[in-house]
Design a protein around this motif. Structure first.
Motif, PDB file in Angstrom:
ATOM      1  N   THR A 250       0.851  -1.192   0.000  1.00  0.00           N
ATOM      2  CA  THR A 250       0.000   0.000   0.000  1.00  0.00           C
ATOM      3  C   THR A 250       0.884   1.238   0.000  1.00  0.00           C
ATOM      4  O   THR A 250       1.887   1.287   0.715  1.00  0.00           O
ATOM      5  N   VAL A 251       0.501   2.232  -0.808  1.00  0.00           N
ATOM      6  CA  VAL A 251       1.174   3.531  -0.803  1.00  0.00           C
ATOM      7  C   VAL A 251       0.399   4.452   0.133  1.00  0.00           C
ATOM      8  O   VAL A 251      -0.825   4.564   0.035  1.00  0.00           O
ATOM      9  N   CYS A 252       1.111   5.109   1.049  1.00  0.00           N
ATOM     10  CA  CYS A 252       0.457   5.990   2.013  1.00  0.00           C
ATOM     11  C   CYS A 252       1.373   7.172   2.338  1.00  0.00           C
ATOM     12  O   CYS A 252       2.516   7.233   1.891  1.00  0.00           O
ATOM     13  N   PHE A 253       0.846   8.109   3.152  1.00  0.00           N
ATOM     14  CA  PHE A 253       1.562   9.362   3.399  1.00  0.00           C
ATOM     15  C   PHE A 253       1.507   9.724   4.887  1.00  0.00           C
ATOM     16  O   PHE A 253       0.464   9.639   5.514  1.00  0.00           O
ATOM     17  N   GLN A 254       2.648  10.145   5.412  1.00  0.00           N
ATOM     18  CA  GLN A 254       2.789  10.403   6.837  1.00  0.00           C
ATOM     19  C   GLN A 254       3.076  11.880   7.132  1.00  0.00           C
ATOM     20  O   GLN A 254       3.171  12.699   6.229  1.00  0.00           O
ATOM     21  N   SER A 255       3.198  12.192   8.421  1.00  0.00           N
ATOM     22  CA  SER A 255       3.642  13.508   8.913  1.00  0.00           C
ATOM     23  C   SER A 255       2.683  14.633   8.569  1.00  0.00           C
ATOM     24  O   SER A 255       3.099  15.743   8.222  1.00  0.00           O
ATOM     25  N   ARG A 256       1.418  14.395   8.680  1.00  0.00           N
ATOM     26  CA  ARG A 256       0.414  15.422   8.403  1.00  0.00           C
ATOM     27  C   ARG A 256       0.483  16.532   9.445  1.00  0.00           C
ATOM     28  O   ARG A 256       0.701  16.291  10.630  1.00  0.00           O
ATOM     29  N   LEU A 257       0.286  17.774   9.003  1.00  0.00           N
ATOM     30  CA  LEU A 257       0.306  18.934   9.896  1.00  0.00           C
ATOM     31  C   LEU A 257      -0.922  19.802   9.625  1.00  0.00           C
ATOM     32  O   LEU A 257      -1.187  20.163   8.483  1.00  0.00           O
ATOM     33  N   GLY A 258      -1.677  20.135  10.665  1.00  0.00           N
ATOM     34  CA  GLY A 258      -2.831  21.000  10.501  1.00  0.00           C
ATOM     35  C   GLY A 258      -4.095  20.235  10.143  1.00  0.00           C
ATOM     36  O   GLY A 258      -4.106  19.004  10.051  1.00  0.00           O
ATOM     37  N   SER A 259      -5.167  20.983   9.912  1.00  0.00           N
ATOM     38  CA  SER A 259      -6.477  20.377   9.681  1.00  0.00           C
ATOM     39  C   SER A 259      -6.882  20.300   8.209  1.00  0.00           C
ATOM     40  O   SER A 259      -7.869  19.648   7.873  1.00  0.00           O
ATOM     41  N   ASP A 260      -6.133  20.963   7.322  1.00  0.00           N
ATOM     42  CA  ASP A 260      -6.452  20.902   5.896  1.00  0.00           C
ATOM     43  C   ASP A 260      -6.234  19.485   5.364  1.00  0.00           C
ATOM     44  O   ASP A 260      -5.384  18.746   5.881  1.00  0.00           O
ATOM     45  N   PRO A 261      -6.962  19.081   4.326  1.00  0.00           N
ATOM     46  CA  PRO A 261      -6.759  17.744   3.761  1.00  0.00           C
ATOM     47  C   PRO A 261      -5.380  17.611   3.111  1.00  0.00           C
ATOM     48  O   PRO A 261      -4.962  18.480   2.355  1.00  0.00           O
ATOM     49  N   TRP A 262      -4.697  16.522   3.427  1.00  0.00           N
ATOM     50  CA  TRP A 262      -3.392  16.221   2.846  1.00  0.00           C
ATOM     51  C   TRP A 262      -3.538  15.023   1.916  1.00  0.00           C
ATOM     52  O   TRP A 262      -4.613  14.433   1.790  1.00  0.00           O
ATOM     53  N   VAL A 263      -2.435  14.682   1.249  1.00  0.00           N
ATOM     54  CA  VAL A 263      -2.439  13.540   0.350  1.00  0.00           C
ATOM     55  C   VAL A 263      -2.834  12.289   1.139  1.00  0.00           C
ATOM     56  O   VAL A 263      -2.342  12.066   2.242  1.00  0.00           O
ATOM     57  N   GLN A 264      -3.704  11.496   0.550  1.00  0.00           N
ATOM     58  CA  GLN A 264      -4.204  10.315   1.250  1.00  0.00           C
ATOM     59  C   GLN A 264      -3.918   9.055   0.440  1.00  0.00           C
ATOM     60  O   GLN A 264      -3.648   9.143  -0.755  1.00  0.00           O
ATOM     61  N   PRO A 265      -3.947   7.884   1.096  1.00  0.00           N
ATOM     62  CA  PRO A 265      -4.352   7.637   2.482  1.00  0.00           C
ATOM     63  C   PRO A 265      -3.247   7.972   3.478  1.00  0.00           C
ATOM     64  O   PRO A 265      -2.061   7.940   3.133  1.00  0.00           O
ATOM     65  N   TYR A 266      -3.649   8.293   4.713  1.00  0.00           N
ATOM     66  CA  TYR A 266      -2.690   8.593   5.763  1.00  0.00           C
ATOM     67  C   TYR A 266      -2.116   7.282   6.319  1.00  0.00           C
ATOM     68  O   TYR A 266      -2.844   6.309   6.522  1.00  0.00           O
ATOM     69  N   THR A 267      -0.827   7.278   6.574  1.00  0.00           N
ATOM     70  CA  THR A 267      -0.158   6.070   7.068  1.00  0.00           C
ATOM     71  C   THR A 267      -0.786   5.554   8.352  1.00  0.00           C
ATOM     72  O   THR A 267      -0.999   4.344   8.514  1.00  0.00           O
TER      73      THR A 267
END
Length: 339
Positions: A250-267
């Motif tokens: 699975t490809v996923c994305f980490q280290s989200r900051l703030g409440s705006d939507p980031w690249v998904q899915p989150y790790t």
């Protein structure tokens, strides 16, 4: 004899794990308009008034967990090793300098050393495999701003990205082989996250990015500069070399900051879902990083490992970054010499 210049640039690290040094680093990093891409007044209020005062003490504590009394920051340690090994490989015809986009050693000081050495040209390699405005773009802008003030400007070239470099792919595969992927229930390719708005800004057509669920799954002429699309391509190439089928990773994305939507899915979400499915052992790559750092050594190996165990899993195993692997040094050599 005239030399050719090489400038390796990584993201940066605090000078020490003390709260004042971490605060200084975070202020410089987060005040970059390409990192938090909102107007400067709002950015200053957000960064200096909210994020840094609360985050600096916590981040300092995390940095102390990974800091070595002998070697200091792992990111700086391995970046220096990369510089030294590349210099040895290139020989006396080249002068290799290292800089950090934020903090020390600075891009300005590294460029000055190359300028003083009267190099005939400068090859700039931002040490980010996948292009993003907030990383590679920021390095390019900084270098061009500084060199633009020189009266004599040598030939300068940039490596835009190396997300599909075969030697880089081979390095990750070799590092994974130490752990034996057949001993794990699932493989994650966890990339550093970005706000979705930054992906949309890179879609010059205005009609492609995030218009359908799988817009990043295949690299094409429209999304070729998209960070997410390049990330998916990197993962696909590593998986192919390892003989993994689509349902094994699975490809996923980490280290989200703030409440705006980031690249998904989150790790973190993916890890929880895999635990619910009964997966017990996860092998995790972080292919957005060329050197182990806080996001790999602590966020994956400690935080995600703890989260996974809390949900019923047994172990999260980090695949080491490129670090000082001979194949990656060979890859850097090729980036310098190829045009």
């Amino acid at each position: 004899m005239s030399k050719k210049g090489v400038l390796l640039v990584n993201l940066g690290t605090p000078d020490s794990p003390s709260t004042p040094d971490v605060r200084k680093y975070l202020n410089e990093f987060l005040m970059d308009g390409r990192v938090i891409d909102i107007n400067v007044i709002s950015r200053a209020l957000l960064v200096r008034g909210i994020i840094v005062p609360f985050r600096a003490p916590k981040s300092a504590q995390l940095y102390r967990e990974i800091w070595s009394d002998q070697d200091g920051s792992p990111l700086l340690y391995y970046s220096i090793k990369q510089q030294q090994l590349l210099q040895e490989k290139l020989g006396d015809e080249y002068m290799v300098e290292l800089a950090m986009r934020y903090q020390s050693p600075s891009i300005e000081s590294a460029l000055q050393r190359l300028k003083d050495a009267l190099v005939t040209e400068i090859r700039v390699i931002p040490l980010f495999p996948q292009y993003a405005s907030a990383s590679t773009g920021s390095v390019m802008e900084k270098v061009m701003t500084l060199v633009g003030q020189w009266q004599t400007i040598p030939h300068i070239s940039f490596v835009n990205s190396f997300h599909n470099d075969d030697l880089m792919i081979d390095t990750f595969v070799a590092n994974a082989a130490k752990h034996g992927h057949e001993n794990y229930d699932h493989v994650l390719f966890s990339f550093h996250g970005l706000p979705q708005r930054q992906l949309i800004k890179c879609d010059h057509t205005g009609a492609y990015c995030l218009k359908k669920d799988d817009c990043c799954s295949t690299l094409n002429d429209t999304n070729k500069f998209c960070y997410s699309a390049q990330s998916h391509d990197t993962a696909k190439l590593i998986a192919a070399k390892m003989g993994l089928s689509k349902d094994q990773y699975t490809v996923c994305f980490q280290s989200r900051l703030g409440s705006d939507p980031w690249v998904q899915p989150y790790t973190s979400v993916v890890i929880e879902e895999l635990a619910k499915q009964g997966k017990k052992r996860l092998l995790v790559f972080c292919p957005a990083f060329v050197a182990d750092c806080l996001e790999t050594v602590y966020e994956v190996s400690v935080e995600y490992n703890d989260e996974f165990k809390e949900k019923g899993g047994e172990h999260v195993q980090l695949v080491e970054s490129l670090n000082d692997h001979p194949l990656f040094i060979e890859s850097l050599e090729r980036m310098v010499k190829e045009r």
